[in-house]
Motif scaffolding. Structure first.
Motif, PDB file in Angstrom:
ATOM      1  N   LYS A  57       8.960  39.371  45.940  1.00  0.00           N
ATOM      2  CA  LYS A  57      10.088  38.699  46.595  1.00  0.00           C
ATOM      3  C   LYS A  57       9.607  37.366  47.161  1.00  0.00           C
ATOM      4  O   LYS A  57       8.810  37.326  48.096  1.00  0.00           O
ATOM      5  CB  LYS A  57      10.656  39.580  47.712  1.00  0.00           C
ATOM      6  CG  LYS A  57      11.262  40.890  47.200  1.00  0.00           C
ATOM      7  CD  LYS A  57      11.788  41.720  48.355  1.00  0.00           C
ATOM      8  CE  LYS A  57      12.389  43.032  47.849  1.00  0.00           C
ATOM      9  NZ  LYS A  57      12.876  43.878  48.975  1.00  0.00           N
ATOM     10  N   LEU A  58      10.129  36.303  46.574  1.00  0.00           N
ATOM     11  CA  LEU A  58       9.665  34.962  46.953  1.00  0.00           C
ATOM     12  C   LEU A  58      10.026  34.586  48.382  1.00  0.00           C
ATOM     13  O   LEU A  58       9.359  33.749  48.988  1.00  0.00           O
ATOM     14  CB  LEU A  58      10.252  33.923  45.991  1.00  0.00           C
ATOM     15  CG  LEU A  58       9.673  33.905  44.575  1.00  0.00           C
ATOM     16  CD1 LEU A  58      10.453  32.948  43.701  1.00  0.00           C
ATOM     17  CD2 LEU A  58       8.199  33.512  44.610  1.00  0.00           C
TER      18      LEU A  58
ATOM     19  N   LEU B 201       1.865  31.096  45.300  1.00  0.00           N
ATOM     20  CA  LEU B 201       3.159  31.643  45.730  1.00  0.00           C
ATOM     21  C   LEU B 201       3.420  32.996  45.075  1.00  0.00           C
ATOM     22  O   LEU B 201       3.857  33.939  45.741  1.00  0.00           O
ATOM     23  CB  LEU B 201       4.291  30.677  45.367  1.00  0.00           C
ATOM     24  CG  LEU B 201       4.712  29.634  46.398  1.00  0.00           C
ATOM     25  CD1 LEU B 201       5.778  28.712  45.829  1.00  0.00           C
ATOM     26  CD2 LEU B 201       5.249  30.321  47.650  1.00  0.00           C
ATOM     27  N   THR B 202       3.172  33.072  43.781  1.00  0.00           N
ATOM     28  CA  THR B 202       3.426  34.334  43.080  1.00  0.00           C
ATOM     29  C   THR B 202       2.483  35.441  43.557  1.00  0.00           C
ATOM     30  O   THR B 202       2.850  36.619  43.541  1.00  0.00           O
ATOM     31  CB  THR B 202       3.278  34.143  41.563  1.00  0.00           C
ATOM     32  OG1 THR B 202       1.971  33.632  41.264  1.00  0.00           O
ATOM     33  CG2 THR B 202       4.306  33.154  41.041  1.00  0.00           C
TER      34      THR B 202
ATOM     35  N   TYR C  18       6.764  28.048  54.134  1.00  0.00           N
ATOM     36  CA  TYR C  18       7.315  27.194  53.083  1.00  0.00           C
ATOM     37  C   TYR C  18       7.320  25.722  53.492  1.00  0.00           C
ATOM     38  O   TYR C  18       6.981  24.835  52.701  1.00  0.00           O
ATOM     39  CB  TYR C  18       8.732  27.641  52.724  1.00  0.00           C
ATOM     40  CG  TYR C  18       8.779  28.652  51.600  1.00  0.00           C
ATOM     41  CD1 TYR C  18       8.523  28.268  50.280  1.00  0.00           C
ATOM     42  CD2 TYR C  18       9.061  29.994  51.850  1.00  0.00           C
ATOM     43  CE1 TYR C  18       8.554  29.183  49.250  1.00  0.00           C
ATOM     44  CE2 TYR C  18       9.106  30.927  50.822  1.00  0.00           C
ATOM     45  CZ  TYR C  18       8.846  30.513  49.522  1.00  0.00           C
ATOM     46  OH  TYR C  18       8.862  31.418  48.495  1.00  0.00           O
TER      47      TYR C  18
ATOM     48  N   SER D  53       9.823  33.593  56.418  1.00  0.00           N
ATOM     49  CA  SER D  53       8.663  32.827  55.924  1.00  0.00           C
ATOM     50  C   SER D  53       8.937  31.332  55.857  1.00  0.00           C
ATOM     51  O   SER D  53       8.207  30.597  55.182  1.00  0.00           O
ATOM     52  CB  SER D  53       8.267  33.333  54.526  1.00  0.00           C
ATOM     53  OG  SER D  53       7.909  34.688  54.542  1.00  0.00           O
TER      54      SER D  53
ATOM     55  N   LYS E  26       9.856  36.418  51.027  1.00  0.00           N
ATOM     56  CA  LYS E  26       9.004  37.078  52.021  1.00  0.00           C
ATOM     57  C   LYS E  26       7.553  36.967  51.564  1.00  0.00           C
ATOM     58  O   LYS E  26       7.144  37.606  50.606  1.00  0.00           O
ATOM     59  CB  LYS E  26       9.415  38.538  52.203  1.00  0.00           C
ATOM     60  CG  LYS E  26       8.880  39.156  53.477  1.00  0.00           C
ATOM     61  CD  LYS E  26       9.560  40.488  53.748  1.00  0.00           C
ATOM     62  CE  LYS E  26       9.096  41.100  55.065  1.00  0.00           C
ATOM     63  NZ  LYS E  26       9.433  40.259  56.222  1.00  0.00           N
ATOM     64  N   LEU E  27       6.798  36.133  52.271  1.00  0.00           N
ATOM     65  CA  LEU E  27       5.428  35.843  51.866  1.00  0.00           C
ATOM     66  C   LEU E  27       4.415  36.500  52.783  1.00  0.00           C
ATOM     67  O   LEU E  27       4.670  36.697  53.975  1.00  0.00           O
ATOM     68  CB  LEU E  27       5.200  34.321  51.883  1.00  0.00           C
ATOM     69  CG  LEU E  27       6.120  33.471  51.007  1.00  0.00           C
ATOM     70  CD1 LEU E  27       5.850  31.997  51.252  1.00  0.00           C
ATOM     71  CD2 LEU E  27       5.941  33.819  49.538  1.00  0.00           C
TER      72      LEU E  27
ATOM     73  N   ALA F 191       3.781  36.497  47.214  1.00  0.00           N
ATOM     74  CA  ALA F 191       5.125  37.057  47.317  1.00  0.00           C
ATOM     75  C   ALA F 191       5.029  38.561  47.554  1.00  0.00           C
ATOM     76  O   ALA F 191       4.379  39.288  46.800  1.00  0.00           O
ATOM     77  CB  ALA F 191       5.916  36.766  46.047  1.00  0.00           C
ATOM     78  N   THR F 192       5.647  39.051  48.603  1.00  0.00           N
ATOM     79  CA  THR F 192       5.608  40.470  48.937  1.00  0.00           C
ATOM     80  C   THR F 192       6.505  41.249  47.988  1.00  0.00           C
ATOM     81  O   THR F 192       7.723  41.025  47.950  1.00  0.00           O
ATOM     82  CB  THR F 192       6.080  40.698  50.385  1.00  0.00           C
ATOM     83  OG1 THR F 192       5.247  39.927  51.257  1.00  0.00           O
ATOM     84  CG2 THR F 192       5.992  42.168  50.765  1.00  0.00           C
TER      85      THR F 192
ATOM     86  N   GLU G 122       8.026  34.536  38.605  1.00  0.00           N
ATOM     87  CA  GLU G 122       8.915  35.148  39.582  1.00  0.00           C
ATOM     88  C   GLU G 122      10.242  34.399  39.590  1.00  0.00           C
ATOM     89  O   GLU G 122      10.286  33.171  39.481  1.00  0.00           O
ATOM     90  CB  GLU G 122       8.300  35.115  40.985  1.00  0.00           C
ATOM     91  CG  GLU G 122       6.949  35.813  41.094  1.00  0.00           C
ATOM     92  CD  GLU G 122       7.036  37.319  40.873  1.00  0.00           C
ATOM     93  OE1 GLU G 122       8.159  37.870  40.963  1.00  0.00           O
ATOM     94  OE2 GLU G 122       5.999  37.941  40.599  1.00  0.00           O
TER      95      GLU G 122
END
Length: 494
Positions: A307-308, A299-300, A275, A271, A310-311, A303-304, A257
């Protein structure tokens, strides 16, 4: 709504209207349209106290019908009265007076303290520009001041880098000692992350995380975004800050990502708490490489829509669960590896013992040969019939053979010493090579623990040295004593 330093303007022109207000680390500037004026110089002198005594100011009036202006730059009552006299002269000349009234405050930092007259205007100044430019502004500010005074605040709020608060009644301002863990976190980040930048990147999220929110002000959002940028830098595989100030992140997990931040105001901070929690977990203890590998994988996944920023919820819980499984899977491998290393260390100790025994074996063999020869000579001469020509047991031929064997013994001693030294050097090199072979699998702490901080190795080396020394001393003593006795016997029989 309170307008910063508005009382100064309204004491001169009650009906003034605000045109603009800007603020930076160097000055605060505000401009008003004015049409009616007071003549109370004492009131102006009183409200000028709102400007901190360490700061300078210039209050300038420009009539609408002229480009000429006159100004006030002193709190002296005589200068204030002179300023009002100029207003009166212009008013009498034109019948009525209107124009622009501009106030500029030149800010000076003293004892790491700086005034902030408008939090919103100051936030606009900080947030303007690329992300790299914003970071540069914050760090230049931190070099100049730590405590930032504002009449808009009624309580202290601080991070490890800056502190905002009201003007204090005493000179006992807070200081900003650098947290003890900061240098360690930066070192860990340089070990596990690749950061390419032409700006100062010696910062961590806690530099921008305040203990209390500056409620109702854009500064809170600005610093939240900066702390999020720091978290991403500390968790991503690659961070690049190019000449334009754009920050690009690459996270290689189950998928790869990427994220580019060109404008700080576009950073979604929804988020940020996730983080910060993940960052704190990853950099607290344990193997940073392993922990960040798990973080990046999860994380990947969380990710929504890729998009990193917005988790999905539950990221930290998933990370800790995966880490527990990882530790269990690797525990058996770790124990097996540790047992293997311990076995090899034991073999190394046995090898050191063999090296020490080697020289003692040479000593035993050499002394046995020497004593066997003497015993044989004595036995032969005792059983043989004595002659008048040679009554002594130590005949010249026996004596010279004895000296020959003693010389050979000395040569063997030199050879034994050389071989022992060569074996010792080889053992040392072999040990160091063996120890360095597992640095990619085990941490320095684990290797030091398993190898007992080289205490066993040093003990083995000392054992070899002691054994070698004692053997040489014993060897030389036996040769010296034996040679002396045989020589005396030979002389006495002459």
């Amino acid at each position: 709504m309170m307008i910063p330093l508005g009382n100064i303007i309204y004491s001169i022109s009650p009906g003034a209207t605000l045109k603009s207000a800007t603020e930076s680390t160097e000055d605060y500037t505000t401009a008003y349209n004015c049409s009616a004026f007071n003549t109370n110089s004492e009131a102006l002198a009183e409200v000028l106290k709102e400007i901190n005594s360490r700061d300078s100011f210039t209050l300038a009036f420009t009539p609408r019908s002229s480009e000429t202006s006159f100004s006030l730059s002193s709190r002296d009552p005589g200068k204030i009265e002179e300023f009002y006299q100029n207003l009166k002269i212009w008013n009498d000349a034109f019948g009525s007076l209107s124009g622009s009234l501009k106030l500029r405050v030149g800010k000076v930092a003293q004892r790491k303290t700086l005034s902030i007259y408008s939090l919103s205007a100051f936030a606009d100044y900080l947030c303007k520009g690329s992300p790299a430019e914003v970071i540069g502004k914050v760090f230049n500010l931190a070099k100049t001041a730590y405590y930032l005074e504002s009449s808009e605040l009624n309580q202290l709020t601080k991070s490890s880098l800056l502190c905002f608060g009201p003007k204090l009644a005493t000179d006992n301002y807070p200081t900003n000692p650098e947290p003890s863990y900061k240098s360690k976190h930066i070192e860990l980040r340089s070990k596990a992350c690749s950061v390419y930048a032409n700006i100062n990147t010696n910062f961590i999220p806690s530099d921008f995380v305040f203990d209390k929110s500056i409620l109702g002000h854009p500064l809170s959002e600005t610093f939240d975004r900066l702390s999020l940028i720091c978290c991403l830098m500390a968790l991503s595989d690659i961070t690049k800050i190019d000449s334009s100030g754009e920050i690009a992140y690459t996270v290689k997990g189950y998928t790869t990502e990427k994220l580019s931040v060109t404008n700080l105001s576009d950073v979604d901070t929804s988020s940020i708490h996730q983080y910060l929690a993940v960052y704190q977990w990853a950099y607290t203890e344990g193997n940073i490489i392993d922990k960040l590998g798990i973080c990046r994988n999860l994380l990947t996944i969380h990710a929504t829509d890729g998009k990193l920023l917005k988790l999905k919820e539950g990221l930290l819980e998933s990370i800790t669960s995966n880490h527990s499984i990882y530790l269990k899977d690797n525990l058996k491998q770790y124990i097996d590896l540790k047992n293997k290393l311990s076995e090899q260390i034991q073999k190394g100790s046995e090898k050191a013992s063999d090296i020490a025994k080697n020289i003692t074996n040479y000593l035993r063999t050499s002394i046995f040969s020497l004593t066997s020869f003497l015993f044989s000579a004595f036995l032969v001469r005792t059983l043989a019939k004595p002659t008048a020509a040679e009554p002594s047991i130590i005949t010249p031929s026996v004596y010279w053979l004895f000296l020959l064997i003693a010389g050979i013994s000395l040569a063997i001693l030199a050879y034994a010493l050389a071989e022992t030294n060569a074996e010792k050097i080889r053992y040392i090199k072999s040990y160091k090579a063996f120890k360095s072979r597992y640095t990619d699998l085990l941490s320095k702490e684990d290797i030091s623990f398993i190898f007992n901080n080289d205490k066993d190795f040093n003990r083995d080396i000392n054992y070899i040295k002691r054994t070698r020394k004692k053997s040489v001393i014993l060897w030389l003593c036996i040769l010296t004593i034996t040679t002396s006795i045989v020589t005396v016997m030979r002389i006495n029989c002459l």
